[in-house]
Design an enzyme around this catalytic site. Structure first.
Site, PDB file in Angstrom:
ATOM      1  N   HIS A  99       5.946  -5.759  -0.017  1.00  0.00           N
ATOM      2  CA  HIS A  99       5.446  -5.538  -1.380  1.00  0.00           C
ATOM      3  C   HIS A  99       6.617  -5.501  -2.354  1.00  0.00           C
ATOM      4  CE1 HIS A  99       2.686  -4.094  -4.451  1.00  0.00           C
ATOM      5  NE2 HIS A  99       3.631  -3.236  -4.794  1.00  0.00           N
ATOM      6  N   ASP A 131      -2.628   0.364   5.998  1.00  0.00           N
ATOM      7  CA  ASP A 131      -3.849   1.123   6.271  1.00  0.00           C
ATOM      8  C   ASP A 131      -4.934   0.626   5.310  1.00  0.00           C
ATOM      9  OD1 ASP A 131      -3.318   2.277   3.826  1.00  0.00           O
ATOM     10  OD2 ASP A 131      -2.671   4.207   4.657  1.00  0.00           O
TER      11      ASP A 131
END
Ligand code: GRF
Length: 178
Positions: A99, A131
């Protein structure tokens, strides 16, 4: 054995391939993703949402395909859809994302623009476990880059990607060695 999910240009996929990591399958949510054209001699498959009843069914099909190829570790390299439990539950603790910010700051699809709008002087890249949240899983590694006063989203994103292309293969390689 690594499976990579892509949606875009695929420079991080390229970095994984260039590092000689065992990428054995590449999947995308977009049939025309330029990233898919980088791959030769490795099975690729597109899983477009429109071809399935819902997101869970698409994610189940994608996970089953990856498992069938022998994938043990999934790397999200510019994959722009959230994964549902139908996918996550089939690869517990074995999905990694890269990211373009110093998470937990600036999650989401517009991280680079958001950082410039907020006037930050420092940015970076994060590699983390995935997650069910948006860029919210446990952080594995981060590297920092400066933000310049005259940065545009493109120049800042390019600087971050230079870091990603070193960080992602290194961390994925470490996970493979475990
Ligand atoms: C990267 O900046 C990554 O951090 C983000 O999406 C971008 C993908 O770039 N998740 P590319 O497709 O690997 O060039």
């Amino acid at each position: 054995m690594i499976g990579v999910l892509v949606s875009g240009t695929g420079t991080n996929l390229q970095a994984l391939l260039d590092a000689g990591l065992p990428v054995i399958a590449v999947a995308s949510n977009k049939r025309g993703a330029p990233a898919l054209a980088r791959v030769a001699g490795i099975p690729t498959e597109a899983f477009e949402l429109d071809d399935y009843a819902d997101r869970a069914e698409r994610d189940r099909a994608m996970a089953v395909w990856l498992k069938g190829q022998g994938v043990e570790l999934v790397v999200l390299a510019g994959y722009m859809h959230l994964l549902t439990a139908a996918f996550l539950d089939r690869f517990p603790d074995a999905i990694v994302n890269v990211h373009p910010s110093l998470l937990p700051d600036f999650p989401g699809a517009h991280a680079v623009e958001d950082q410039l709008a907020a006037g930050v002087t420092e940015s970076g890249a994060t590699v983390h476990l995935v997650d069910q949240g948006v860029d919210s899983g446990p952080i594995l590694a981060q590297e920092r880059v400066p933000v310049h006063e005259d940065d545009t989203p493109e120049t800042l994103h390019d600087r971050i990607k230079q870091i990603e292309h070193e960080l992602l293969p290194r961390i994925v390689g470490e996970l493979c060695a475990r």
